[in-house]
Design a protein around this motif. Structure first.
Motif, PDB file in Angstrom:
ATOM      1  N   ALA A  26       4.705   6.941  11.505  1.00 16.70           N
ATOM      2  CA  ALA A  26       3.726   6.738  10.432  1.00 16.70           C
ATOM      3  C   ALA A  26       3.422   5.259  10.249  1.00 16.70           C
ATOM      4  O   ALA A  26       2.266   4.854  10.080  1.00 16.70           O
ATOM      5  CB  ALA A  26       4.256   7.332   9.126  1.00 16.70           C
ATOM      6  N   ALA A  27       4.471   4.437  10.306  1.00 11.36           N
ATOM      7  CA  ALA A  27       4.287   3.001  10.110  1.00 11.36           C
ATOM      8  C   ALA A  27       3.427   2.387  11.210  1.00 11.36           C
ATOM      9  O   ALA A  27       2.635   1.468  10.945  1.00 11.36           O
ATOM     10  CB  ALA A  27       5.651   2.307  10.066  1.00 11.36           C
ATOM     11  N   GLY A  77       0.606   9.027   8.793  1.00  7.44           N
ATOM     12  CA  GLY A  77       0.087   7.670   8.738  1.00  7.44           C
ATOM     13  C   GLY A  77      -1.429   7.638   8.746  1.00  7.44           C
ATOM     14  O   GLY A  77      -2.063   6.899   7.972  1.00  7.44           O
ATOM     15  N   VAL A 124       2.984  -2.303   4.337  1.00  5.66           N
ATOM     16  CA  VAL A 124       3.975  -1.231   4.301  1.00  5.66           C
ATOM     17  C   VAL A 124       5.379  -1.803   4.182  1.00  5.66           C
ATOM     18  O   VAL A 124       5.717  -2.796   4.833  1.00  5.66           O
ATOM     19  CB  VAL A 124       3.886  -0.367   5.583  1.00  5.66           C
ATOM     20  CG1 VAL A 124       4.979   0.705   5.590  1.00  5.66           C
ATOM     21  CG2 VAL A 124       2.505   0.272   5.709  1.00  5.66           C
ATOM     22  N   LEU A 177      -0.156   3.063  10.408  1.00  5.88           N
ATOM     23  CA  LEU A 177      -0.570   2.252   9.262  1.00  5.88           C
ATOM     24  C   LEU A 177      -0.650   0.771   9.617  1.00  5.88           C
ATOM     25  O   LEU A 177      -1.558   0.059   9.169  1.00  5.88           O
ATOM     26  CB  LEU A 177       0.409   2.474   8.109  1.00  5.88           C
ATOM     27  CG  LEU A 177       0.347   3.868   7.486  1.00  5.88           C
ATOM     28  CD1 LEU A 177       1.586   4.145   6.648  1.00  5.88           C
ATOM     29  CD2 LEU A 177      -0.912   4.025   6.643  1.00  5.88           C
ATOM     30  N   ARG A 227      -2.367  -1.955   7.070  1.00  3.70           N
ATOM     31  CA  ARG A 227      -1.881  -1.583   5.744  1.00  3.70           C
ATOM     32  C   ARG A 227      -0.551  -2.276   5.474  1.00  3.70           C
ATOM     33  O   ARG A 227       0.290  -2.415   6.374  1.00  3.70           O
ATOM     34  CB  ARG A 227      -1.693  -0.066   5.651  1.00  3.70           C
ATOM     35  CG  ARG A 227      -2.995   0.717   5.767  1.00  3.70           C
ATOM     36  CD  ARG A 227      -3.938   0.402   4.626  1.00  3.70           C
ATOM     37  NE  ARG A 227      -5.198   1.150   4.739  1.00  3.70           N
ATOM     38  CZ  ARG A 227      -6.226   0.999   3.917  1.00  3.70           C
ATOM     39  NH1 ARG A 227      -6.152   0.120   2.921  1.00  3.70           N
ATOM     40  NH2 ARG A 227      -7.327   1.711   4.081  1.00  3.70           N
ATOM     41  N   LEU A 256      -2.725   8.961   5.350  1.00  2.00           N
ATOM     42  CA  LEU A 256      -2.555   7.970   4.279  1.00  2.00           C
ATOM     43  C   LEU A 256      -3.583   6.854   4.389  1.00  2.00           C
ATOM     44  O   LEU A 256      -4.129   6.391   3.378  1.00  2.00           O
ATOM     45  CB  LEU A 256      -1.139   7.400   4.321  1.00  2.00           C
ATOM     46  CG  LEU A 256      -0.078   8.255   3.623  1.00  2.00           C
ATOM     47  CD1 LEU A 256       1.322   7.861   4.070  1.00  2.00           C
ATOM     48  CD2 LEU A 256      -0.203   8.117   2.109  1.00  2.00           C
ATOM     49  N   ASN A 257      -3.847   6.413   5.598  1.00  4.35           N
ATOM     50  CA  ASN A 257      -4.856   5.383   5.761  1.00  4.35           C
ATOM     51  C   ASN A 257      -6.221   5.885   5.312  1.00  4.35           C
ATOM     52  O   ASN A 257      -6.994   5.155   4.666  1.00  4.35           O
ATOM     53  CB  ASN A 257      -4.924   4.922   7.220  1.00  4.35           C
ATOM     54  CG  ASN A 257      -5.924   3.791   7.417  1.00  4.35           C
ATOM     55  OD1 ASN A 257      -5.784   2.724   6.820  1.00  4.35           O
ATOM     56  ND2 ASN A 257      -6.933   4.020   8.224  1.00  4.35           N
ATOM     57  N   SER A 309      -3.757  -0.245  11.222  1.00  2.00           N
ATOM     58  CA  SER A 309      -4.887  -0.335  10.292  1.00  2.00           C
ATOM     59  C   SER A 309      -4.661  -1.434   9.253  1.00  2.00           C
ATOM     60  O   SER A 309      -5.351  -1.481   8.231  1.00  2.00           O
ATOM     61  CB  SER A 309      -5.109   1.017   9.600  1.00  2.00           C
ATOM     62  OG  SER A 309      -5.603   1.968  10.521  1.00  2.00           O
ATOM     63  N   ASP A 338       0.840  -1.199   0.000  1.00  2.00           N
ATOM     64  CA  ASP A 338       0.000   0.000   0.000  1.00  2.00           C
ATOM     65  C   ASP A 338       0.876   1.250   0.000  1.00  2.00           C
ATOM     66  O   ASP A 338       0.616   2.197  -0.740  1.00  2.00           O
ATOM     67  CB  ASP A 338      -0.902   0.024   1.247  1.00  2.00           C
ATOM     68  CG  ASP A 338      -1.954  -1.070   1.225  1.00  2.00           C
ATOM     69  OD1 ASP A 338      -2.554  -1.293   0.158  1.00  2.00           O
ATOM     70  OD2 ASP A 338      -2.159  -1.702   2.279  1.00  2.00           O
ATOM     71  N   ILE A 339       1.887   1.231   0.864  1.00  3.10           N
ATOM     72  CA  ILE A 339       2.756   2.406   1.032  1.00  3.10           C
ATOM     73  C   ILE A 339       4.195   1.965   1.179  1.00  3.10           C
ATOM     74  O   ILE A 339       4.490   0.993   1.887  1.00  3.10           O
ATOM     75  CB  ILE A 339       2.357   3.223   2.292  1.00  3.10           C
ATOM     76  CG1 ILE A 339       0.925   3.734   2.185  1.00  3.10           C
ATOM     77  CG2 ILE A 339       3.301   4.393   2.515  1.00  3.10           C
ATOM     78  CD1 ILE A 339       0.059   3.274   3.304  1.00  3.10           C
TER      79      ILE A 339
END
Length: 302
Positions: free
Chosen positions: A21-22, A290, A32, A25, A30, A293-294, A28, A8-9
């Motif tokens: 940020a990680a 983060g 990464v 994410l 995501r 972005l989510n 959620s 995703d990122i």
């Protein structure tokens, strides 16, 4: 049909901002990939300050604990490597690394920090982050009540002098040439007993990074225990520029109020896009990036 993307990122930079940020994410779920070169901006600084619950801790310990916590989330991946090339794809971005690996993702987040450019003064770099520092909030209390210098001129020197004078009564501004101050600014310096030396600094004498004396090119010297310096900087990586991102006049990445750069799908957090250089601010901006972005991915998928 959309191309299959690896993640995703992709987060480039795994220090405080990137890890923050990680975490948002990862929580959620995501997918990464964090690519990190291992060059934290504050790696020379012995202790971190002005960060709740971690005041006085070694920065490396904070970073290591943060990495351990973040990698507990199963969708977060880590790669010790250097991102060297990036390309826009139809449905996202691709990144190539120094070791020859290639990854793709819907979004990119740069948490790459900045690189300070040391002046050509013997002993300066050895003291950087210990007794020669950039920020009174990060270091000032520990350097209080010492003979202190400010290596700056013009508006930057005025800004620092106003902040530092509450930490020491022995303060000298070193302009490295003709002073560039208005009559009003000079009046403030005089009112608060702040001296100005226009001679160029030639060397900093120190013991294990602890400043002891400043030598000038005219042969004079000044005893000193601390110095604040406004040094220029560069971005740690040219990738944002190669991808078309714009920068401010001071060299920071331009971002909007959602931390998106001028290139849609590319975001930034931490020191590379914010003049407030501290661990606390890096963690804050990373957490916000983060979450944003989510939300962006959610809006695209839901």
């Amino acid at each position: 049909m959309e191309d299959a993307l690896d993640f995703d990122i992709i987060i480039i930079g795994g220090s405080y901002a990137g890890l923050s940020a990680a975490m948002a994410l990862g929580r959620s779920r995501r997918e990464v990939m964090i690519i990190d070169s291992g060059k934290r901006c504050n790696r020379q600084t012995p202790h971190a300050h002005n960060f709740l619950t971690q005041d006085g801790e070694k920065p490396g310990i904070i970073a290591a604990k943060a990495k351990t916590e973040v990698l507990e989330y199963g969708t977060i991946n880590w790669l010790d490597d250097v991102a060297v090339a990036g390309f826009k794809q139809e449905h996202g971005f691709s990144i190539s690394t120094q070791s020859g690996k290639h990854f793709s993702a819907k979004k990119l987040l740069f948490a790459t920090g900045i690189k300070d450019i040391m002046p050509d003064i013997s002993g300066f770099e050895a003291c950087w982050g210990t007794s020669v520092v950039h920020c009174p909030y990060c270091h000032g209390y520990e350097l209080r009540d010492q003979p202190t210098a400010i290596l700056a001129n013009g508006a930057r020197a005025v800004h620092l002098a106003g902040l530092v004078r509450n930490l020491t009564s022995d303060l000298t501004v070193l302009t490295m040439g003709p002073a560039d101050f208005t009559a009003e600014e000079l009046s403030k310096f005089n009112k608060h007993g702040i001296a100005i030396i226009e001679n160029e600094v030639s060397e900093i004498l120190h013991t294990d990074g602890q400043l002891e004396k400043i030598l000038f090119k005219d042969g004079t010297a000044k005893d000193c225990g601390a110095m604040y310096a406004a040094v220029p900087f560069l971005q740690h990586t040219i990738l944002p520029e190669s991808l078309g991102c714009s920068f401010t006049e001071s060299g920071l990445m331009k971002i909007n109020n959602t931390q998106e750069t001028t290139v849609p799908g590319i975001y930034a957090c931490g020191d590379n896009s914010n003049m407030l250089r501290s661990i606390a601010n890096a963690v804050y901006s990373g957490n916000i990036a983060g979450a944003i972005l989510n939300k962006v991915l959610t809006d695209e998928q839901f």
